[in-house]
Scaffold this motif. Structure first.
Motif, PDB file in Angstrom:
ATOM      1  N   LYS A  53      22.656  27.745  35.638  1.00 17.53           N
ATOM      2  CA  LYS A  53      21.650  28.764  35.970  1.00 17.53           C
ATOM      3  C   LYS A  53      20.271  28.841  35.301  1.00 17.53           C
ATOM      4  CE  LYS A  53      24.864  31.391  38.743  1.00 17.53           C
ATOM      5  NZ  LYS A  53      25.742  32.949  38.708  1.00 17.53           N
ATOM      6  N   GLN A  54      20.565  28.936  34.011  1.00 17.01           N
ATOM      7  CA  GLN A  54      19.668  29.346  32.811  1.00 17.01           C
ATOM      8  C   GLN A  54      18.618  28.187  33.035  1.00 17.01           C
ATOM      9  OE1 GLN A  54      21.287  29.861  29.183  1.00 17.01           O
ATOM     10  NE2 GLN A  54      20.780  31.893  28.950  1.00 17.01           N
ATOM     11  N   HIS A  55      19.209  26.993  32.850  1.00 22.28           N
ATOM     12  CA  HIS A  55      18.363  25.842  33.182  1.00 22.28           C
ATOM     13  C   HIS A  55      17.451  25.811  34.409  1.00 22.28           C
ATOM     14  CE1 HIS A  55      17.152  21.681  32.856  1.00 22.28           C
ATOM     15  NE2 HIS A  55      17.457  21.520  34.087  1.00 22.28           N
ATOM     16  N   SER A  56      18.300  26.002  35.602  1.00 30.39           N
ATOM     17  CA  SER A  56      17.411  25.964  36.901  1.00 30.39           C
ATOM     18  C   SER A  56      16.319  27.090  36.868  1.00 30.39           C
ATOM     19  CB  SER A  56      18.435  26.577  38.070  1.00 30.39           C
ATOM     20  OG  SER A  56      17.875  26.623  39.168  1.00 30.39           O
ATOM     21  N   PHE A  57      16.721  28.337  36.305  1.00 29.66           N
ATOM     22  CA  PHE A  57      15.619  29.399  36.579  1.00 29.66           C
ATOM     23  C   PHE A  57      14.415  29.052  35.473  1.00 29.66           C
ATOM     24  CE2 PHE A  57      13.781  33.231  34.722  1.00 29.66           C
ATOM     25  CZ  PHE A  57      13.842  34.174  35.965  1.00 29.66           C
ATOM     26  N   THR A  58      14.754  28.638  34.458  1.00 28.59           N
ATOM     27  CA  THR A  58      13.489  28.164  33.315  1.00 28.59           C
ATOM     28  C   THR A  58      12.737  27.229  34.105  1.00 28.59           C
ATOM     29  OG1 THR A  58      15.141  28.765  31.699  1.00 28.59           O
ATOM     30  CG2 THR A  58      13.431  27.393  30.937  1.00 28.59           C
ATOM     31  N   TYR A  61      10.804  28.664  36.614  1.00 31.53           N
ATOM     32  CA  TYR A  61       9.395  29.630  35.793  1.00 31.53           C
ATOM     33  C   TYR A  61       8.532  28.572  35.402  1.00 31.53           C
ATOM     34  CZ  TYR A  61       7.642  33.732  33.332  1.00 31.53           C
ATOM     35  OH  TYR A  61       6.869  34.547  33.042  1.00 31.53           O
ATOM     36  N   PHE A  62       8.841  27.817  34.774  1.00 32.25           N
ATOM     37  CA  PHE A  62       7.770  26.918  34.156  1.00 32.25           C
ATOM     38  C   PHE A  62       6.803  26.263  35.253  1.00 32.25           C
ATOM     39  CE2 PHE A  62      10.471  25.852  30.270  1.00 32.25           C
ATOM     40  CZ  PHE A  62       9.801  27.078  29.563  1.00 32.25           C
ATOM     41  N   ILE A  63       7.292  25.745  36.227  1.00 34.16           N
ATOM     42  CA  ILE A  63       6.610  25.373  37.346  1.00 34.16           C
ATOM     43  C   ILE A  63       5.952  26.370  37.955  1.00 34.16           C
ATOM     44  CG2 ILE A  63       6.929  24.271  39.674  1.00 34.16           C
ATOM     45  CD1 ILE A  63       9.301  23.003  38.461  1.00 34.16           C
ATOM     46  N   ASN A  64       6.322  27.739  38.522  1.00 34.81           N
ATOM     47  CA  ASN A  64       5.723  28.466  39.299  1.00 34.81           C
ATOM     48  C   ASN A  64       4.557  29.472  38.613  1.00 34.81           C
ATOM     49  OD1 ASN A  64       7.078  27.520  41.493  1.00 34.81           O
ATOM     50  ND2 ASN A  64       9.003  28.710  41.219  1.00 34.81           N
ATOM     51  N   SER A  65       5.246  29.878  37.202  1.00 35.97           N
ATOM     52  CA  SER A  65       4.661  30.799  36.755  1.00 35.97           C
ATOM     53  C   SER A  65       3.510  30.237  35.522  1.00 35.97           C
ATOM     54  CB  SER A  65       5.479  31.768  35.990  1.00 35.97           C
ATOM     55  OG  SER A  65       6.151  32.501  36.755  1.00 35.97           O
ATOM     56  N   CYS A  66       3.620  29.098  35.078  1.00 36.53           N
ATOM     57  CA  CYS A  66       3.056  28.358  34.080  1.00 36.53           C
ATOM     58  C   CYS A  66       2.393  27.011  34.593  1.00 36.53           C
ATOM     59  CB  CYS A  66       4.108  27.811  32.736  1.00 36.53           C
ATOM     60  SG  CYS A  66       5.002  29.389  32.382  1.00 36.53           S
ATOM     61  N   PRO A  70       7.280  19.142  37.404  1.00 38.50           N
ATOM     62  CA  PRO A  70       8.565  19.256  37.316  1.00 38.50           C
ATOM     63  C   PRO A  70       9.265  18.658  36.279  1.00 38.50           C
ATOM     64  CG  PRO A  70       7.929  19.022  39.350  1.00 38.50           C
ATOM     65  CD  PRO A  70       6.714  19.032  38.885  1.00 38.50           C
ATOM     66  N   GLU A  71       8.603  17.442  36.063  1.00 35.77           N
ATOM     67  CA  GLU A  71       8.937  16.591  34.986  1.00 35.77           C
ATOM     68  C   GLU A  71       8.977  17.250  33.546  1.00 35.77           C
ATOM     69  OE1 GLU A  71       8.155  14.349  38.081  1.00 35.77           O
ATOM     70  OE2 GLU A  71       6.725  15.639  36.995  1.00 35.77           O
ATOM     71  N   ILE A  72       7.672  17.797  33.276  1.00 36.09           N
ATOM     72  CA  ILE A  72       7.459  18.632  31.820  1.00 36.09           C
ATOM     73  C   ILE A  72       8.268  19.881  31.856  1.00 36.09           C
ATOM     74  CG2 ILE A  72       5.776  19.936  30.461  1.00 36.09           C
ATOM     75  CD1 ILE A  72       3.900  18.060  31.622  1.00 36.09           C
ATOM     76  N   ALA A  73       8.431  20.570  33.090  1.00 37.37           N
ATOM     77  CA  ALA A  73       9.390  21.814  33.134  1.00 37.37           C
ATOM     78  C   ALA A  73      10.874  21.518  32.818  1.00 37.37           C
ATOM     79  CB  ALA A  73       9.148  22.255  34.460  1.00 37.37           C
ATOM     80  N   PHE A  82      15.981  30.804  29.594  1.00 34.15           N
ATOM     81  CA  PHE A  82      16.056  32.097  29.678  1.00 34.15           C
ATOM     82  C   PHE A  82      16.732  32.529  31.219  1.00 34.15           C
ATOM     83  CE2 PHE A  82      11.918  30.557  29.593  1.00 34.15           C
ATOM     84  CZ  PHE A  82      11.384  30.876  30.868  1.00 34.15           C
ATOM     85  N   GLU A  83      17.216  33.737  31.354  1.00 35.23           N
ATOM     86  CA  GLU A  83      18.000  33.982  32.691  1.00 35.23           C
ATOM     87  C   GLU A  83      16.951  34.982  33.568  1.00 35.23           C
ATOM     88  OE1 GLU A  83      21.821  35.245  30.873  1.00 35.23           O
ATOM     89  OE2 GLU A  83      22.784  34.283  32.543  1.00 35.23           O
TER      90      GLU A  83
END
Length: 396
Positions: A53-58, A61-66, A70-73, A82-83
């Protein structure tokens, strides 16, 4: 006749009630073992589910907020996870408040993703406030920190503030300090390396203005070991450079930033084009940057100068600054104009092609474009590459 006698084996029958007792005894003795095993399995399964769940959420977040791919995220999620978005959201809000654009944030997070889960009030905020207090803010601050986010990992009192004060004593304004920070973060160790190296350079006659110029243009040179600096200085002086001149700085940068193997490789290339040792020294003393070029760049330009323009290799050595000019944007366009004017008997060879190549854009336009526009109406089109020389029956 023999009589075969076989004694039949005797089996002792165990009553059913006995089997039940044995089974019950085994179960009772191992109840705690089974309980612990199942408990461990449940913990592992829970941890794996939590990590997933942490991995999926992180990653999301990297994709949508930063704004990361997808590869770098996915790659960064292995370094930090982070959760919830509470902490990273507060970091991004602070950065945006301090002038960071989405592009700045993507660049920073890609290099230092752990900054998103750092202690905001204790570490990040005081550093940003310090930069603001000395007049470094907005785009300047965002540019330097997104280029070198490791600065935010340095200690404020022991590294960042002393580093700033040291640079302020050498360069005139914050804009130059920002440029230095973008080029070299290793200047945080100024007392151990930079200060002794500066003292050594002053000791051989380098001026304060020269040291300031070196800090501004190539601060990494001063971050090297004292042994490396001493060796480079000796080599440059042996080639005839005066430490009090600006040419010394260029030569020191060239020698210091290059390995011995790379230096010898480039020397070999110039020799292959007919340069003697004297040609090389003449060229290097005139323009040390000729040794910073890549082997491919050297070969391409020497081929154009010698085989297409008809220059002698020694003539290139006498005008070595031409090697540092852009072939496509400067050398070829100006040579086209020079060639046309020469064939139309509008200029004499005494002008020298080196003058044509090295003149400022304004001087070139005034003396070679505008001046002959009436005699050669297509001159600007020739200069811009809209008309090829072959269309006019002219070859290189």
């Amino acid at each position: 006749m023999f009589r075969l006698c076989c004694k039949r084996p005797q089996f002792q029958l165990v009553p059913n009630w006995a089997y039940s007792s044995i089974h019950l005894s085994f179960v009772l003795q191992n109840t705690s073992l089974f309980s612990k095993s199942f408990s461990s399995v449940e913990v592992v399964a829970h941890d794996r589910e939590k990590q997933t769940k942490q991995h999926s959420f992180t990653v999301s977040y990297f994709i949508n907020s930063c704004g990361l791919s997808p590869e770098i995220a996915a790659s960064l999620s292995k370094k930090v996870a982070f959760e919830t978005s509470e902490k990273p959201d507060s970091v991004l809000r602070l950065l945006r408040k301090n002038g960071f654009t989405d592009a700045h944030i993507s660049k920073l997070v890609k290099k230092k993703p752990k900054l998103l889960v750092g202690r905001l009030e204790e570490t990040l905020l005081p550093k940003l406030e310090f930069f603001h207090s000395v007049g470094i803010s907005g785009t300047d601050l965002a540019n330097v920190l997104s280029s070198k986010p490791s600065i935010l990992c340095h200690r404020l009192e022991k590294q960042i503030i002393p580093n700033y004060n040291f640079l302020k004593s050498l360069v005139s304004n914050n804009e130059k300090i920002v440029n230095v920070w973008k080029r070299a973060t290793y200047l945080h160790d100024v007392q151990k390396r930079v200060v002794p190296n500066i003292s050594a350079l002053k000791g051989i006659g380098m001026t304060q203005s020269g040291i300031s110029a070196l800090v501004t243009s190539n601060p990494c040179v001063l971050c090297g070991s004292s042994e490396k600096i001493d060796k480079s200085v000796k080599k440059v002086i042996d080639m005839g450079f005066n430490p009090s001149t600006s040419a010394f700085i260029g030569a020191l940068v060239a020698v210091t930033t290059m390995t011995e193997n790379s230096w010898e490789q480039k020397l070999k290339v110039y020799r292959s084009w007919g340069w003697s040792e004297n040609d090389f020294l003449l060229a290097f003393r005139s323009c040390p940057r000729c040794m910073i070029l890549s082997v491919e760049n050297i070969n391409t330009k020497m081929d154009f100068f010698v085989n297409k323009m008809g220059w002698q290799p020694s003539a290139v050595a006498r005008t070595s600054v031409a090697l540092t000019l852009s072939l496509e944007k400067r050398i070829i366009p100006r040579y086209r104009v020079f060639r046309v004017l020469l064939l139309n008997d509008l200029i004499k060879k005494k002008f020298g092609l080196s003058y044509v190549l090295n003149s400022s854009e304004k001087v070139f336009a005034d003396n070679f474009l505008s001046k002959y526009q009436e005699q050669v109406p297509q001159l600007f089109d020739i200069y811009q590459g809209k008309i090829d020389l072959s269309e006019l029956g002219i070859g290189f």
